[in-house]
Design an enzyme around this catalytic site. Structure first.
Site, PDB file in Angstrom:
ATOM      1  N   ASP A 119      -1.697   4.197  -9.182  1.00  0.00           N
ATOM      2  CA  ASP A 119      -0.784   4.438  -7.817  1.00  0.00           C
ATOM      3  C   ASP A 119      -1.784   4.222  -6.603  1.00  0.00           C
ATOM      4  O   ASP A 119      -1.624   4.849  -5.611  1.00  0.00           O
ATOM      5  CB  ASP A 119      -0.532   5.859  -7.725  1.00  0.00           C
ATOM      6  N   GLU A 120      -3.000   3.462  -6.786  1.00  0.00           N
ATOM      7  CA  GLU A 120      -3.913   3.438  -5.813  1.00  0.00           C
ATOM      8  C   GLU A 120      -4.749   2.220  -5.882  1.00  0.00           C
ATOM      9  O   GLU A 120      -5.283   1.806  -6.990  1.00  0.00           O
ATOM     10  CB  GLU A 120      -4.799   4.757  -5.832  1.00  0.00           C
ATOM     11  N   ASP A 153      -2.304   4.332  -1.033  1.00  0.00           N
ATOM     12  CA  ASP A 153      -2.190   5.573  -2.303  1.00  0.00           C
ATOM     13  C   ASP A 153      -1.147   6.032  -2.144  1.00  0.00           C
ATOM     14  O   ASP A 153      -0.232   6.486  -0.963  1.00  0.00           O
ATOM     15  CB  ASP A 153      -3.528   6.719  -1.582  1.00  0.00           C
TER      16      ASP A 153
END
Length: 367
Positions: free
Chosen positions: A103-104, A8
């Site tokens: 983003d993860e 993350d």
């Protein structure tokens, strides 16, 4: 036993902006929509979080809490380019990658290209390579299933690395507040704490039947995760095809005004999540569950993608008028967008007239 890593990025959009604009480093930064257009926060820096600012908060509220914050518009193209660099780092390790958002991601590193038996060592490699490649930090969770890996990555941010082993898992969850369990939302957490269920240890005392009675199918998920059971595979088929949010009302509601307020709030949350994933949607769906447990959905395909929470809220309210809400009490309401695509997937076109939509929704400027 599987070895799963959850990565993350730390305050992704805001961190990219601080990287590219050194004068912003160490300052509170908010990336999101304009307060004049009822915008919401997509991401904020850790400096802004100290003031109680968080994702999906109304930008106007965020600026009241942190007046000195620097407000920046979302730059999807730039963040998507950085995300591609990060995905390239993941592919140095494995092809078993499940993107969750821009983003993860989850990675299954049970077998990996580094030939490394330690998942912690693999995670350390990934975090180091992300920093070398992008200048950004990420947090990682390492465990034997997706739920625990995600829980671990949230545990020590920013730039943290947490492992939860099979021997540690039960004790770790025993002391974890229920609101920190990934998959237990704020409403469910409040309901549990109202029943004096505050930690994983408390949650484990509830039977499967009790949890089903309280939360329906989600009750099965809660029952399993507190016992460290999560067999979901890391699926590399691509990002989710829709984004949705729903809310179970504290009591059945017949008043349309209250339902519209909830829908608009959910719409802002959906678009904040869409911002974080770097997507827009070309269809809108409203879900209504009535007091008698019947469920109704209404979907509209759009000539142009919806790009703001305000517009999504207006469309959702219009779709609500095509249900029995207002005549039949409602216990749950939800909204979502589908047919996701990058915001610049199609060239901008002049807005045409669509008489059939005007006939359906009236002359308001929905599109």
């Amino acid at each position: 036993m599987r070895k799963i890593i959850h990565i993350d990025m730390d305050a992704f959009f805001a961190s990219v902006e601080q990287r590219d604009r050194p004068e912003l480093r160490g300052k509170p930064v908010i990336v999101g929509g304009s307060p004049r257009r009822r915008g919401v926060v997509s991401t904020c820096s850790y400096e802004a979080r100290k003031f109680g600012v968080h994702s999906a908060m109304a930008t106007a509220t965020a600026l009241r809490r942190c007046p000195e914050a620097v407000l920046l518009s979302v730059n999807f193209r730039k963040y998507a380019a950085v995300s591609r660099e990060i995905r390239a780092v993941f592919r140095e390790v494995t092809d078993r990658i499940e993107p969750v958002s821009i983003d993860e991601a989850y990675l299954d590193v049970t077998v990996n290209r580094l030939g490394e038996s330690s998942a912690v060592a693999v995670a350390e490699y990934i975090l180091r390579r992300i920093r070398e490649t992008t200048g950004l930090t990420a947090s990682a969770g390492v465990s034997f299933n997706k739920f625990l890996a995600k829980t671990a990555s949230d545990f020590r941010k920013p730039a943290g690395l947490t492992e939860i082993t099979p021997e540690q898992a039960a004790a770790f969850l025993d002391t974890l507040p229920v609101e920190k369990f990934h998959g237990i939302g704020r409403v469910s957490a409040r309901r549990l704490t109202g029943l004096n269920v505050r930690t994983g240890k408390d949650l484990r005392r509830l039977s499967r039947e009790t949890l089903r009675a309280l939360f329906g199918k989600s009750g099965d998920f809660y029952y399993d995760i507190v016992r460290c059971r999560d067999d979901r595979p890391v699926e590399s088929g691509g990002a989710p095809k829709s984004i949705s949010r729903e809310h179970t009302l504290p009591e059945d509601v017949s008043e349309l005004r209250r339902l519209r307020v909830v829908l608009r709030s959910l719409s802002r949350n959906v678009m904040a999540q869409a911002d974080r994933r770097g997507v827009v949607g070309r269809s809108v769906t409203v879900k209504v569950k009535y007091g008698d447990f019947r469920t109704s959905t209404r979907t509209l395909s759009l000539p142009h993608p919806v790009t703001s929470g305000e517009r999504l809220g207006a469309l959702a309210v219009s779709l609500l008028a095509r249900t029995e809400a207002g005549r039949v009490p409602v216990r749950l309401i939800g909204v979502g967008i589908g047919d996701l695509e990058p915001p610049d997937a199609r060239p901008l076109m002049v807005q045409p007239e669509f008489p059939e939509f005007r006939k359906l929704f009236g002359a308001s400027n929905l599109f």
